[in-house]
Design an enzyme around this catalytic site. Structure first.
Site, mmCIF file in Angstrom:
data_model
loop_
_atom_site.group_PDB
_atom_site.id
_atom_site.type_symbol
_atom_site.label_atom_id
_atom_site.label_comp_id
_atom_site.label_asym_id
_atom_site.label_seq_id
_atom_site.Cartn_x
_atom_site.Cartn_y
_atom_site.Cartn_z
ATOM 1 N N GLY A 394 0.788 -1.234 0.000
ATOM 2 C CA GLY A 394 0.000 0.000 0.000
ATOM 3 C C GLY A 394 0.809 1.267 0.000
ATOM 4 O O GLY A 394 0.312 2.308 0.442
ATOM 5 N N SER A 712 23.072 -12.815 6.816
ATOM 6 C CA SER A 712 22.199 -13.201 7.922
ATOM 7 C C SER A 712 22.328 -14.676 8.306
ATOM 8 O O SER A 712 21.984 -15.051 9.430
ATOM 9 C CB SER A 712 20.740 -12.896 7.572
ATOM 10 O OG SER A 712 20.566 -11.518 7.372
ATOM 11 N N LYS A 755 11.399 -11.370 9.247
ATOM 12 C CA LYS A 755 11.916 -12.649 9.729
ATOM 13 C C LYS A 755 11.068 -13.188 10.875
ATOM 14 O O LYS A 755 10.838 -14.401 10.984
ATOM 15 C CB LYS A 755 13.376 -12.478 10.166
ATOM 16 C CG LYS A 755 14.314 -12.182 8.999
ATOM 17 C CD LYS A 755 15.734 -11.906 9.469
ATOM 18 C CE LYS A 755 16.652 -11.613 8.284
ATOM 19 N NZ LYS A 755 18.034 -11.298 8.685
#
Length: 816
Positions: A394, A712, A755
């Protein structure tokens, strides 16, 4: 068929003329009987006349056309007299009083004929001049209340009046001979007219002078003045016809279409010059008047006047003239110092934003802060906001909601694929096809100098041979510079400081640091399952039900069905794919509604599966801890967050490291760092130091078709390799993320919210995060954190101690 009960006063229908397509034509002659005493009712029905006006004493046949052939007799069956009023617009078949002239004649319907081609002809005899004062409607016809106009006759032997009428006859004959619009037979009729009053009325009825002139003529009561006015009109008409003939004589007939169009334009110019109406002067005058109404400053006014003088010196037939004229119109169309009034009602703004967008609390809070400061200071420069997040959350539609909350105009410009700097700054006027930049084009479209301007996909601009558009945006998005933005086409500075720019991007890292520094970056993250269900119920389902023409009471989505769609048929952080899925379900049910086939009024998961078929996506779930060397990691993707399994296995060999799974350079480096850390700290993990020379290590990340990169997964790789060498189980329902260093530190990573959502979907309960990411948790909605346990770690040794259990897996691998 002839209508019974009506008497023809005089004249007869000309058979040779009955098939003509003209609306009116002359087929009869008549004596002037307008002085006869007649008894007229107070209200008479209106009879519209197209492209003509009837005068007293004249008998006229009117072809009313096919559209009235069934209703003409019904409308006027009981009426002998009608108000014959001229119709200004001949294209309107059913005119209202507003479409009619007020002045006309009371006419008698003499006879009605139905022709073989289906049309209807009405014979009218004009009686008295009238002016309609009011109208009422009776079924399909209007009734007119009128007032008779008095008449001042000329003397019986008034020589001046006779001279006027004789001259009128001569001019009328000359016009009939020249004009192609009047039958040549009319010449004979005019020459044989003897009654002076009849001459005036007959010529006024049939000679093609303009309708407004005829209306002016019928208002004159004095017959001598009426004749004098008609004579002036005929002289003017004859002059135009002769002038047109002279122009046509100068131009030959043998030419193509382009020459034909040119001749018509030349004719128009000559006529306009004769009338004192030069189109070039009209254009110049319009530009001057428009410039006087603009709110621009004195320097801009002088610049415009100088450019207007240049236009007047140019040849109107040259290309440069049209280009310069377009340039001046561009200057006039821009909203110089024209602003809409901001709405400072914070409660109303909050209501609008909450109604149109679910969540996005940080963006809404930032906007309300801006409104509050603007209301207090009233001269705050507009901020440059950059909404960053995955597709479908949006970002773009939020700009439109902000415009509604601020009561500002809204424009949107897509930057995707832009590679030419001139698209931003405009082209110089000397180039062929030059135009303003898209910034100024959209400001022109916004019609105000303070719109909400959405720069969509700012991370998708590219550098080409014509410059770097991102660098051109630096001036646009710098609050200290954009008050004097210079467009190459305009060659003037324009104030953009009041424009509220809102940029959108999927990945802020691809935006240049200089451009990023000029914007306030606000992350618009994805939605959890509960948020998506709420968005679907409040926004998506009502929108799609309305778009497909289904009644809202015919269909209800059970929350479990919505959750089933989200989990099995979409994989995204936003709701765009969910919107398409809902539309697909409603289309299926719309077909059943039309075919009148039974369908479930309340949709449940089994109905969704039946309509959409087998699930498209299966989110990875936690797979247990029965295998050594397998750890659940967390990753950020453009679609949001996801979990990934880091698998490591050992085999007899010489200590080589193998990496598979379509890994990027950063992930490969993380794997090497992980193995080196285990080798360095093997004594603490109770691993013999010489086993690394006898065992090969293979690290694999499934879904090899999908490229994977980023730091990560470093912490997960360390734990996976340590678990493989020690054969110790990893704590159940655990997921880890974090970047590692050779000295054993765990560094922070991004995408924490995404995550966390991925872990929640996969039934993970314990999440290990870098200690430095603790600050990011304050920005995560408490709804996302429900049922999760977070452990913050700063060192790899702490992570290994907490994630590896003392219990070993039961397999045949023995590390020695």
């Amino acid at each position: 068929m002839v209508k019974k009960g009506r008497k023809l006063v005089t004249g007869s229908l000309s058979p040779s003329e009955s098939g003509k397509d003209k609306e009116t034509d002359i087929h009869v002659t008549a004596n002037n009987k307008s002085e006869d005493k007649i008894s007229l009712p107070n209200e008479i029905p209106v009879f519209p006349l197209k492209q003509t006006m009837l005068f007293p004493g004249i008998v006229l046949s009117v072809n009313v056309g096919l559209f009235l052939k069934k209703s003409i007799e019904e409308k006027y069956a009981n009426d002998r007299y009608v108000a014959a009023l001229a119709q200004e617009n001949s294209f309107i078949d059913q005119p209202s009083p507003a479409d009619l002239c007020k002045y006309g004649v009371a006419a008698e319907i003499v006879r009605i004929f139905e022709m073989p081609d289906g049309s209807t002809i009405v014979i009218l005899h004009g009686k008295k001049r009238i002016v309609a004062e009011s109208f009422t409607k009776r079924r399909s016809v209007y009734l007119a209340k009128y007032k008779l106009l008095e008449e001042i006759p000329a003397g019986k032997k008034d020589a001046e009046y006779e001279a006027l009428t004789d001259t009128i006859k001569d001019l009328a004959v000359r016009i009939i001979e020249i004009s192609s619009e009047i039958s040549s037979e009319m010449t004979f009729v005019v020459k044989n007219l003897a009654n002076p009053d009849m001459i005036v009325d007959f010529v006024a009825t049939h000679v093609p002078i303009k309708l407004y002139e005829k209306e002016k003529l019928i208002q004159i009561s004095d017959r001598k003045q009426q004749a004098s006015t008609l004579l002036e009109m005929l002289a003017h008409e004859l002059q135009l016809l002769e002038l047109k003939g002279q122009i046509e004589d100068k131009i030959k007939i043998d030419f193509d279409k382009q020459q034909h169009d040119y001749m018509l334009r030349e004719q128009l110019k000559v006529i306009q010059k004769e009338l004192g109406d030069d189109p070039l002067n009209t254009e110049i005058n319009y530009l001057k008047e428009s410039a006087d109404r603009k709110k621009w400053g004195p320097e801009t006014q002088k610049f415009f006047e100088r450019e207007l003088e240049k236009l007047q010196r140019l040849n109107p037939t040259s290309t440069e003239y049209s280009n310069h004229l377009n340039y001046l119109y561009t200057l006039l169309d821009l909203p110089w110092n024209e602003y809409t009034k901001d709405r400072f009602d914070l409660k109303q703004a909050q209501k609008i934003l909450d109604k149109e967008h679910f969540g996005l609390d940080k963006v809404k809070e930032r906007l309300l802060e801006y409104l509050a400061v603007l209301k207090l200071k009233n001269d705050l420069k507009s901020p440059i906001l950059c909404l960053v997040g995955p597709p479908g959350v949006g970002k773009t539609s939020l700009g439109k909601s902000i415009a509604g909350a601020l009561n500002r105009n809204y424009v949107r410009m897509s930057l995707g694929g832009l590679h030419d700097e001139a698209e931003i700054r405009g082209h110089r006027k000397t180039y062929i096809g030059a135009m303003p930049g898209r910034i100024m084009q959209n400001i022109r479209k916004a019609k105000s100098a303070n719109p909400v301007f959405v720069l969509d996909e700012i991370d998708k601009t590219g550098m080409g041979v014509h410059g770097d558009p991102a660098s051109a945006l630096l001036e646009v998005l710098d609050p200290e510079q954009n008050n004097s933005f210079y467009d190459n086409y305009l060659e003037l500075e324009f104030d953009l400081s009041k424009v509220m720019f809102i940029a959108t991007a999927n990945n802020i890292t691809s935006v240049s640091p200089e451009l990023r520094d000029r914007m306030e970056v606000i992350e618009v993250n994805g939605y959890v399952l509960e948020e998506k269900i709420c968005i679907a119920q409040k926004h998506l389902i009502p929108k799609q039900i309305n778009a497909h023409g289904v009644d809202k009471h015919q269909l209800v989505f059970d929350p479990e069905a919505i959750a089933f769609m989200i989990e099995n048929y979409t994989r995204e952080s936003g709701v765009r794919e969910l919107d398409k899925t809902i539309a697909s379900v409603i289309r299926n049910l719309a077909k059943k509604i039309v075919l009148r086939v039974d369908y479930p009024k309340t949709l449940r998961p089994e109905h969704i599966r039946e309509i959409l078929g087998a699930p498209k996506y299966l989110y990875e779930k936690y797979q247990g801890n029965d295998y050594a060397g397998v750890v659940t990691g967390l990753a950020w993707t453009a679609e949001g967050g996801d979990i990934l399994f880091i698998e490591s296995s050992l085999s007899r060999g010489t200590g080589t490291l193998t990496l598979t799974g379509n890994l990027g350079a950063v992930m490969k480096e993380s794997a090497m760092i992980a193995l080196e850390y285990i080798k360095t700290n093997c004594r603490q993990l109770q691993i013999p130091h010489d086993v690394f020379e006898r065992w090969n290590v293979h690290i694999h990340v499934p879904d090899g078709a999908i490229p994977k990169d980023g730091p990560s997964a470093g912490l997960a790789m360390v734990i996976a390799v340590a678990s493989a060498f020690t054969r110790r189980k990893v704590r159940g329902k655990t997921a880890v993320t974090g970047e590692i260093t050779l000295r054993g530190k765990v560094l922070p990573v991004g995408g924490i919210k995404e995550k966390i959502l991925a872990a929640k979907r996969a039934d993970i309960t314990d999440i290990y995060l870098p200690a430095a990411n603790c600050k990011d948790m304050g920005e995560v909605n408490e709804l996302f954190l429900k049922g999760l346990n977070f452990i913050y770690i700063d060192d790899i040794s702490d992570a290994l101690q907490q994630t590896l259990l003392n219990e070993k897996v039961k397999d045949n691998v023995k590390i020695e």
